[in-house]
Write a protein that holds these residues in place. Structure first.
Motif, PDB file in Angstrom:
ATOM      1  N   ASP A 241       0.840  -1.185   0.000  1.00 53.21           N
ATOM      2  CA  ASP A 241       0.000   0.000   0.000  1.00 53.21           C
ATOM      3  C   ASP A 241       0.880   1.241   0.000  1.00 53.21           C
ATOM      4  N   ALA A 242       0.263   2.411   0.187  1.00 52.72           N
ATOM      5  CA  ALA A 242       1.004   3.668   0.124  1.00 52.72           C
ATOM      6  C   ALA A 242       2.083   3.740   1.199  1.00 52.72           C
ATOM      7  N   LYS A 243       1.805   3.243   2.391  1.00 49.68           N
ATOM      8  CA  LYS A 243       2.794   3.267   3.468  1.00 49.68           C
ATOM      9  C   LYS A 243       4.035   2.483   3.062  1.00 49.68           C
ATOM     10  N   ARG A 244       3.823   1.293   2.551  1.00 48.15           N
ATOM     11  CA  ARG A 244       4.935   0.453   2.103  1.00 48.15           C
ATOM     12  C   ARG A 244       5.682   1.129   0.953  1.00 48.15           C
ATOM     13  N   PHE A 245       4.946   1.721   0.031  1.00 49.19           N
ATOM     14  CA  PHE A 245       5.551   2.379  -1.120  1.00 49.19           C
ATOM     15  C   PHE A 245       6.498   3.495  -0.676  1.00 49.19           C
ATOM     16  N   PHE A 246       6.067   4.336   0.225  1.00 49.85           N
ATOM     17  CA  PHE A 246       6.914   5.454   0.636  1.00 49.85           C
ATOM     18  C   PHE A 246       8.057   5.012   1.537  1.00 49.85           C
ATOM     19  N   GLU A 247       7.888   3.924   2.262  1.00 49.41           N
ATOM     20  CA  GLU A 247       9.023   3.353   2.983  1.00 49.41           C
ATOM     21  C   GLU A 247      10.122   2.965   1.994  1.00 49.41           C
ATOM     22  N   LEU A 248       9.706   2.350   0.900  1.00 51.23           N
ATOM     23  CA  LEU A 248      10.674   1.942  -0.123  1.00 51.23           C
ATOM     24  C   LEU A 248      11.290   3.155  -0.820  1.00 51.23           C
ATOM     25  N   ILE A 249      10.491   4.152  -1.115  1.00 57.08           N
ATOM     26  CA  ILE A 249      11.013   5.367  -1.755  1.00 57.08           C
ATOM     27  C   ILE A 249      12.009   6.062  -0.839  1.00 57.08           C
ATOM     28  N   ASP A 250      11.695   6.146   0.445  1.00 60.78           N
ATOM     29  CA  ASP A 250      12.624   6.766   1.396  1.00 60.78           C
ATOM     30  C   ASP A 250      13.931   5.977   1.468  1.00 60.78           C
ATOM     31  N   HIS A 251      13.815   4.656   1.431  1.00 62.26           N
ATOM     32  CA  HIS A 251      15.014   3.815   1.454  1.00 62.26           C
ATOM     33  C   HIS A 251      15.829   4.033   0.179  1.00 62.26           C
ATOM     34  N   TYR A 252      15.139   4.167  -0.942  1.00 56.98           N
ATOM     35  CA  TYR A 252      15.807   4.445  -2.217  1.00 56.98           C
ATOM     36  C   TYR A 252      16.594   5.746  -2.140  1.00 56.98           C
ATOM     37  N   ASN A 253      15.980   6.768  -1.541  1.00 54.59           N
ATOM     38  CA  ASN A 253      16.609   8.091  -1.469  1.00 54.59           C
ATOM     39  C   ASN A 253      17.857   8.108  -0.585  1.00 54.59           C
ATOM     40  N   THR A 254      17.972   7.168   0.329  1.00 50.15           N
ATOM     41  CA  THR A 254      19.104   7.169   1.258  1.00 50.15           C
ATOM     42  C   THR A 254      20.113   6.061   0.954  1.00 50.15           C
ATOM     43  N   SER A 255      19.938   5.378  -0.167  1.00 49.60           N
ATOM     44  CA  SER A 255      20.806   4.243  -0.504  1.00 49.60           C
ATOM     45  C   SER A 255      21.891   4.643  -1.495  1.00 49.60           C
ATOM     46  N   ASP A 256      22.914   3.824  -1.553  1.00 52.81           N
ATOM     47  CA  ASP A 256      23.921   4.005  -2.597  1.00 52.81           C
ATOM     48  C   ASP A 256      23.389   3.413  -3.904  1.00 52.81           C
ATOM     49  N   VAL A 257      24.199   3.448  -4.940  1.00 53.45           N
ATOM     50  CA  VAL A 257      23.735   3.017  -6.262  1.00 53.45           C
ATOM     51  C   VAL A 257      23.246   1.573  -6.245  1.00 53.45           C
TER      52      VAL A 257
END
Length: 210
Positions: free
Chosen positions: A3-19
């Motif tokens: 759902d949206a909560k899971r989606f933004f958790e993943l997006i936030d993780h993407y934003n703080t990850s290396d390549v």
């Protein structure tokens, strides 16, 4: 369920990850949220004129009628309303044929409803339909090239009462269905868009004075 909560958790993780981490997270996002869908974008016309002449409540009341009618038609044709935004509506369908049938029925339903109203309260709309992979996030939104293209077709290029399909959507139709369309080419901001037009089935009148 994703759902949206899971989606933004993943997006936030993407934003703080290396390549490497971004690539891994992107794969998870696509696996959980990517879908192949027909996207229908509906755009109403007459906003500026009607608001200036009759006020915003008058136009919002027309939008409300549009949304109520659209909700019934889209559900009947196995679609889902992804979002409504002012006088725009986005819906997704499992097939282009269902999206096109919904568009035809929407125009007919609007026309039927308009018969009981003065012309200044008529629902006038155009539709763009594109097919492709999108990110469909329950409780949030839909995103992707098919969404952007459907709005380019429905909001910027189609006239009132018209349906414009992108190439991918057109190719999903059967030969008999394709016969109702004619090829069009548009140059927009340096980009060439090949589309297929289904003309309005109704005589579209100008905004009235009654």
């Amino acid at each position: 369920m994703a759902d949206a909560k899971r989606f933004f958790e993943l997006i936030d993780h993407y934003n703080t990850s290396d390549v490497a981490g971004q690539a891994e997270t992107e794969a998870v996002i696509l696996r959980q949220f990517r879908q192949d869908k027909a996207v229908l974008a509906l755009d109403m016309s007459g906003f500026t004129d009607l608001v200036q002449r009759f006020g915003v409540v008058h136009y919002v009341a027309i939008i409300r009628r549009m949304n109520l009618i659209a909700g019934q038609v889209i559900e009947t044709n196995k679609g889902t309303i992804a979002k409504t935004d002012a006088d725009n509506l986005t819906a997704v369908f499992g097939s282009v044929s269902h999206a096109v049938e919904a568009a035809d029925q929407l125009f007919q339903a609007f026309e039927d409803d308009n018969q009981e109203k003065p012309s200044t309260r008529h629902i006038r709309a155009s539709v763009g339909i594109a097919y492709g992979d999108i990110l469909a996030v329950p409780g949030y939104d839909v995103n992707g090239d098919a969404v952007n293209l459907s709005y380019k077709l429905g909001e910027d290029l189609a006239e009132v009462g018209e349906i414009l399909l992108d190439q991918s959507a057109y190719r999903c139709l059967s030969k008999p269905e394709q016969a109702a369309y004619s090829a069009r080419q548009y140059d927009v901001s340096g980009v060439t868009i090949n589309a297929w037009l289904k003309p309005s089935m109704f005589e579209v009148s100008a905004l009235g004075t009654d």
